[in-house]
Design a protein around this motif. Structure first.
Motif, PDB file in Angstrom:
ATOM      1  N   THR A  48      20.663 -56.408  39.237  1.00  0.00           N
ATOM      2  CA  THR A  48      21.832 -56.875  39.972  1.00  0.00           C
ATOM      3  C   THR A  48      22.519 -55.705  40.670  1.00  0.00           C
ATOM      4  N   TYR A  49      22.043 -54.481  40.426  1.00  0.00           N
ATOM      5  CA  TYR A  49      22.580 -53.281  41.066  1.00  0.00           C
ATOM      6  C   TYR A  49      21.697 -52.936  42.266  1.00  0.00           C
ATOM      7  N   THR A  50      22.248 -53.003  43.462  1.00  0.00           N
ATOM      8  CA  THR A  50      21.450 -52.808  44.676  1.00  0.00           C
ATOM      9  C   THR A  50      20.867 -51.399  44.773  1.00  0.00           C
ATOM     10  N   ASN A  51      21.562 -50.372  44.259  1.00  0.00           N
ATOM     11  CA  ASN A  51      21.013 -49.015  44.339  1.00  0.00           C
ATOM     12  C   ASN A  51      19.761 -48.865  43.474  1.00  0.00           C
ATOM     13  N   LEU A  52      19.674 -49.579  42.355  1.00  0.00           N
ATOM     14  CA  LEU A  52      18.446 -49.556  41.550  1.00  0.00           C
ATOM     15  C   LEU A  52      17.317 -50.288  42.267  1.00  0.00           C
ATOM     16  N   ASN A  53      17.631 -51.395  42.919  1.00  0.00           N
ATOM     17  CA  ASN A  53      16.613 -52.139  43.666  1.00  0.00           C
ATOM     18  C   ASN A  53      16.026 -51.286  44.786  1.00  0.00           C
ATOM     19  N   ALA A  54      16.863 -50.492  45.447  1.00  0.00           N
ATOM     20  CA  ALA A  54      16.385 -49.625  46.525  1.00  0.00           C
ATOM     21  C   ALA A  54      15.393 -48.591  45.995  1.00  0.00           C
ATOM     22  N   GLN A  55      15.592 -48.120  44.768  1.00  0.00           N
ATOM     23  CA  GLN A  55      14.688 -47.130  44.177  1.00  0.00           C
ATOM     24  C   GLN A  55      13.350 -47.735  43.761  1.00  0.00           C
ATOM     25  N   LEU A  56      13.302 -49.049  43.550  1.00  0.00           N
ATOM     26  CA  LEU A  56      12.053 -49.698  43.140  1.00  0.00           C
ATOM     27  C   LEU A  56      11.043 -49.795  44.282  1.00  0.00           C
ATOM     28  N   GLY A  57      11.503 -49.810  45.524  1.00  0.00           N
ATOM     29  CA  GLY A  57      10.599 -49.845  46.681  1.00  0.00           C
ATOM     30  C   GLY A  57       9.678 -51.048  46.658  1.00  0.00           C
ATOM     31  N   ASP A  58       8.347 -50.804  46.723  1.00  0.00           N
ATOM     32  CA  ASP A  58       7.356 -51.886  46.740  1.00  0.00           C
ATOM     33  C   ASP A  58       7.246 -52.616  45.406  1.00  0.00           C
ATOM     34  N   SER A  59       7.803 -52.048  44.340  1.00  0.00           N
ATOM     35  CA  SER A  59       7.750 -52.680  43.017  1.00  0.00           C
ATOM     36  C   SER A  59       8.885 -53.675  42.798  1.00  0.00           C
ATOM     37  N   LEU A  60       9.744 -53.854  43.806  1.00  0.00           N
ATOM     38  CA  LEU A  60      10.851 -54.804  43.695  1.00  0.00           C
ATOM     39  C   LEU A  60      10.309 -56.227  43.736  1.00  0.00           C
ATOM     40  N   LEU A  61      10.678 -57.021  42.751  1.00  0.00           N
ATOM     41  CA  LEU A  61      10.250 -58.411  42.650  1.00  0.00           C
ATOM     42  C   LEU A  61      11.504 -59.249  42.401  1.00  0.00           C
ATOM     43  N   ILE A  62      11.988 -59.947  43.426  1.00  0.00           N
ATOM     44  CA  ILE A  62      13.259 -60.670  43.343  1.00  0.00           C
ATOM     45  C   ILE A  62      13.029 -62.047  42.726  1.00  0.00           C
ATOM     46  N   PRO A  63      13.742 -62.355  41.619  1.00  0.00           N
ATOM     47  CA  PRO A  63      13.538 -63.643  40.948  1.00  0.00           C
ATOM     48  C   PRO A  63      14.511 -64.710  41.438  1.00  0.00           C
ATOM     49  N   GLN A  64      14.218 -65.932  41.054  1.00  0.00           N
ATOM     50  CA  GLN A  64      15.190 -67.016  41.148  1.00  0.00           C
ATOM     51  C   GLN A  64      15.880 -67.024  39.790  1.00  0.00           C
ATOM     52  N   MET A  65      17.215 -66.877  39.766  1.00  0.00           N
ATOM     53  CA  MET A  65      17.936 -66.725  38.504  1.00  0.00           C
ATOM     54  C   MET A  65      18.991 -67.809  38.355  1.00  0.00           C
ATOM     55  N   THR A  66      19.040 -68.429  37.170  1.00  0.00           N
ATOM     56  CA  THR A  66      20.101 -69.380  36.843  1.00  0.00           C
ATOM     57  C   THR A  66      20.689 -68.997  35.488  1.00  0.00           C
ATOM     58  N   VAL A  67      22.000 -69.139  35.372  1.00  0.00           N
ATOM     59  CA  VAL A  67      22.715 -68.840  34.132  1.00  0.00           C
ATOM     60  C   VAL A  67      23.562 -70.049  33.782  1.00  0.00           C
ATOM     61  N   SER A  68      23.475 -70.493  32.536  1.00  0.00           N
ATOM     62  CA  SER A  68      24.364 -71.561  32.071  1.00  0.00           C
ATOM     63  C   SER A  68      24.987 -71.126  30.753  1.00  0.00           C
ATOM     64  N   GLU A  69      26.297 -71.318  30.651  1.00  0.00           N
ATOM     65  CA  GLU A  69      27.036 -70.988  29.439  1.00  0.00           C
ATOM     66  C   GLU A  69      27.597 -72.292  28.894  1.00  0.00           C
ATOM     67  N   LEU A  70      27.290 -72.596  27.628  1.00  0.00           N
ATOM     68  CA  LEU A  70      27.645 -73.887  27.051  1.00  0.00           C
ATOM     69  C   LEU A  70      28.634 -73.735  25.905  1.00  0.00           C
ATOM     70  N   ASP A  71      29.629 -74.620  25.880  1.00  0.00           N
ATOM     71  CA  ASP A  71      30.607 -74.701  24.800  1.00  0.00           C
ATOM     72  C   ASP A  71      30.347 -76.013  24.066  1.00  0.00           C
TER      73      ASP A  71
END
Length: 159
Positions: A48-71
């Protein structure tokens, strides 16, 4: 669980008594994370940190992410956090590393808010038999040094 340190007074004698209590803290996933996938042919990552993604270069693999928090019990505190990521790759994944950040707030006996990282690691054989991975776990926090009951701890607070 938090450890509370109390002083007990009786006839001018002071002694220290350790007392533990259970408190269901308010825990919030901060939606800050780093993921690393290992395969036989290399390493892939996303953050989620763009500066880390920039360092990954060709190894960057962007996922589809969902988060659910349940009470589940209606006490306005989350009982479950479900994080789902779908990475599009044809590689057979042999290892998963995830670094997730949470905010934890206590307010019954102690007034403290802190951020804590959670590291999840899984390394499997080269042929795991599929491209899916699922992990379920419990998060337990232990205070290493006793804290005085009723005091506000600004040195640990992040908010």
């Amino acid at each position: 669980m938090s450890l509370v340190d109390q002083l007990v007074v009786d006839d001018f004698w002071f002694w220290q008594r350790d007392l533990s209590y259970f408190e269901k803290p308010k825990i919030r996933f901060l939606r800050q994370s780093y993921f690393e996938l290992r395969s036989r042919s290399g390493l892939y990552g996303w953050s989620t940190y763009t500066n880390l993604n920039a360092q990954l270069g060709d190894s960057l693999l962007i996922p589809q992410m969902t988060v659910s928090e349940l009470d589940d019990d209606g006490d306005e505190l989350y009982d479950h956090v479900t994080l789902r990521l779908k990475f599009r790759t044809t590689e057979i994944i042999t290892g998963v590393y995830a670094l997730l950040f949470f905010e934890v707030q206590f307010k019954e006996q102690l007034m403290i808010t802190l951020q804590t990282p959670v590291l999840i690691q899984f390394i499997g054989p080269d042929k795991m038999g599929g491209l899916g991975y699922s992990h379920v776990g419990w998060l337990s926090l232990y205070q290493m040094q006793p804290l005085v009951q009723g005091r506000k701890y600004n040195e640990y607070n992040v908010s």
